[in-house]
Write an enzyme that holds these catalytic residues in place. Structure first.
Site, short mmCIF file in Angstrom:
data_model
loop_
_atom_site.label_atom_id
_atom_site.label_comp_id
_atom_site.label_asym_id
_atom_site.label_seq_id
_atom_site.Cartn_x
_atom_site.Cartn_y
_atom_site.Cartn_z
N ARG A 190 9.37 21.97 53.70
CA ARG A 190 10.38 23.05 53.67
C ARG A 190 11.33 22.71 52.52
NH1 ARG A 190 14.01 25.74 58.38
NH2 ARG A 190 12.02 26.80 58.60
N HIS B 115 8.00 32.54 53.93
CA HIS B 115 8.05 31.81 55.21
C HIS B 115 6.79 32.17 56.00
CE1 HIS B 115 9.46 29.49 58.42
NE2 HIS B 115 10.53 30.16 58.81
N GLN C 239 6.25 31.39 59.92
CA GLN C 239 6.99 32.26 60.83
C GLN C 239 6.23 33.58 61.04
OE1 GLN C 239 10.20 31.70 62.43
NE2 GLN C 239 9.38 33.45 63.58
N ASP D 287 16.86 39.59 59.86
CA ASP D 287 17.15 38.18 59.58
C ASP D 287 18.59 38.11 59.07
OD1 ASP D 287 16.86 35.45 59.12
OD2 ASP D 287 15.52 35.66 57.39
N CYS E 217 13.58 35.85 63.35
CA CYS E 217 13.01 34.49 63.26
C CYS E 217 13.96 33.42 63.79
CB CYS E 217 12.60 34.19 61.83
SG CYS E 217 13.98 34.18 60.67
N ARG F 258 5.87 29.92 67.50
CA ARG F 258 5.75 29.01 66.35
C ARG F 258 4.83 27.84 66.71
NH1 ARG F 258 9.61 28.93 62.36
NH2 ARG F 258 8.09 27.54 61.37
N1 CP Z 1 12.75 30.37 62.18
C1 CP Z 1 12.81 29.12 61.69
O1 CP Z 1 12.11 28.77 60.74
O2 CP Z 1 13.69 28.31 62.32
P1 CP Z 1 14.19 26.88 61.86
O3 CP Z 1 15.01 27.09 60.59
O4 CP Z 1 15.03 26.39 62.99
O5 CP Z 1 13.00 26.01 61.58
N1 NVA Z 2 15.78 33.64 55.72
C1 NVA Z 2 16.20 32.51 56.50
C2 NVA Z 2 15.15 32.11 57.47
C3 NVA Z 2 15.53 30.93 58.34
C4 NVA Z 2 14.42 30.52 59.26
C5 NVA Z 2 16.50 31.35 55.56
O1 NVA Z 2 15.75 31.15 54.61
O2 NVA Z 2 17.50 30.67 55.76
#
Ligand code: CP
Ligand code: NVA
Length: 300
Positions: free
Chosen positions: A102, A129, A132, A219, A259, A287
């Site tokens: 990530r 992502h 997700q 989101d 998400c 997930r």
């Molecule tokens: N939705 C999601 O990716 O959550 P986290 O940021 O908690 O991993």
């Molecule tokens: N769009 C958000 C998703 C978090 C899971 C981010 O990137 O922070």
């Protein structure tokens, strides 16, 4: 030996593989699937951003598949002190069986995958992502049986989630409508590469996006790394709120996805997030099941 497979974006799987993955994930969720394809195997998880769901679901998922996961904060490993991604990829590939990352730039994930000899999974970048979206598709499938004849609406920022939804619509052929304020549209390149494959509408009007739709998705207004833009974004995103009035325009049996983490009272109202049409906590649980299926596919 078959070449290693990465999962850096939704189209890295074919439509058939994606549907098979969802079937496998559903089997895993019911407990029908009892295999241990990660027995003796290790997943390295590099995090340059915060996480609750991604971290816990991959770690628990690896354990349930008979394997082990290593949490590597980029602040603590040498990557954070400037060790090149390519060297990190080469070293980890000699010790672990798969890498999840990530981070910010999609290019960094591509670089990691290029130099790693084990599968690499994108656990979120600024651009995408995909993990997700697998969980979201599983949630839609659980509710409606299939996503392919449903209309999905996206309300708010044209961010990493929106981009991955576009790629999923292109791959599986469902209709997608995105309502985003001017200047906050999804990635131009992803949209143009996908728009001929299915029906995708980008509008500034949330009502138009939601009219008769089955899946209403939103989101946060400012994603990780955009915290300094928050005040500016609060102004730009006024009116891009999933609330009861907007839900009244959707199909009667519509579901709401987010998400998470959510900002109640900003992109979504508390009554909708916690209401009867919300599937957000099933989505969060999914997930685990979707990623276990992904690990099983990539490591088989
Ligand atoms: N939705 C999601 O990716 O959550 P986290 O940021 O908690 O991993
Ligand atoms: N769009 C958000 C998703 C978090 C899971 C981010 O990137 O922070």
């Amino acid at each position: 030996m078959a070449p290693k497979r990465d999962f850096l974006k939704i189209p890295d799987l074919s439509a058939r593989e994606t549907l098979d993955l969802l079937t496998l994930a559903a089997d895993m969720k019911t407990g029908r699937y009892q295999e241990r394809p990660m027995s003796g195997k290790t997943l390295a998880m590099i995090f340059a951003k915060s996480s609750t769901r991604t971290r816990v679901s991959f770690e628990v998922g690896a354990l349930q598949l008979g394997g082990h996961a290593l949490f590597l904060s980029s602040r603590d490993i040498q990557l954070g002190r400037g060790e090149p991604i390519r060297d990190t990829a080469r070293v980890l590939s000699r010790m672990v069986d798969a890498i999840m990352i990530r981070t910010f730039a999609q290019d960094d994930v591509e670089e990691l995958a290029k130099f790693a000899t084990v599968p690499v999974i994108n656990g979120l970048t600024d651009l995408r992502h995909p993990c997700q979206i697998l969980a979201d598709l599983l949630t839609v499938q659980e509710t409606f049986g299939s996503v392919q004849d449903r209309v999905v609406a996206w309300i708010g920022d044209g961010n990493n989630m929106a981009n991955s939804w576009i790629e999923a619509a292109g791959l599986l052929g469902f209709e997608l409508r995105l309502a985003c304020p001017e200047g906050y549209e999804p990635d131009h390149g992803i949209y143009h590469a996908t728009k001929a494959k299915t029906k995708i509408l980008i509008t500034e009007d949330p009502d138009e996006a939601v009219e008769g739709a089955h899946v209403i998705n939103t989101d946060v207004w400012a994603s990780m790394g955009q915290e300094e833009e928050m005040e500016l974004r609060k102004v730009a995103f006024q009116g891009y709120v999933v609330d009861a009035d907007l839900m009244a325009r959707a199909a009667k049996d519509a579901i709401v996805l987010h998400c998470l983490p959510a900002h109640r009272g900003e992109e979504i109202t508390e009554d909708v997030l916690d209401g009867p049409q919300s599937r957000v906590f099933d989505e969060a649980e999914n997930r685990l099941h979707a990623q276990k299926a992904l690990l099983a596919m990539l490591l088989k």
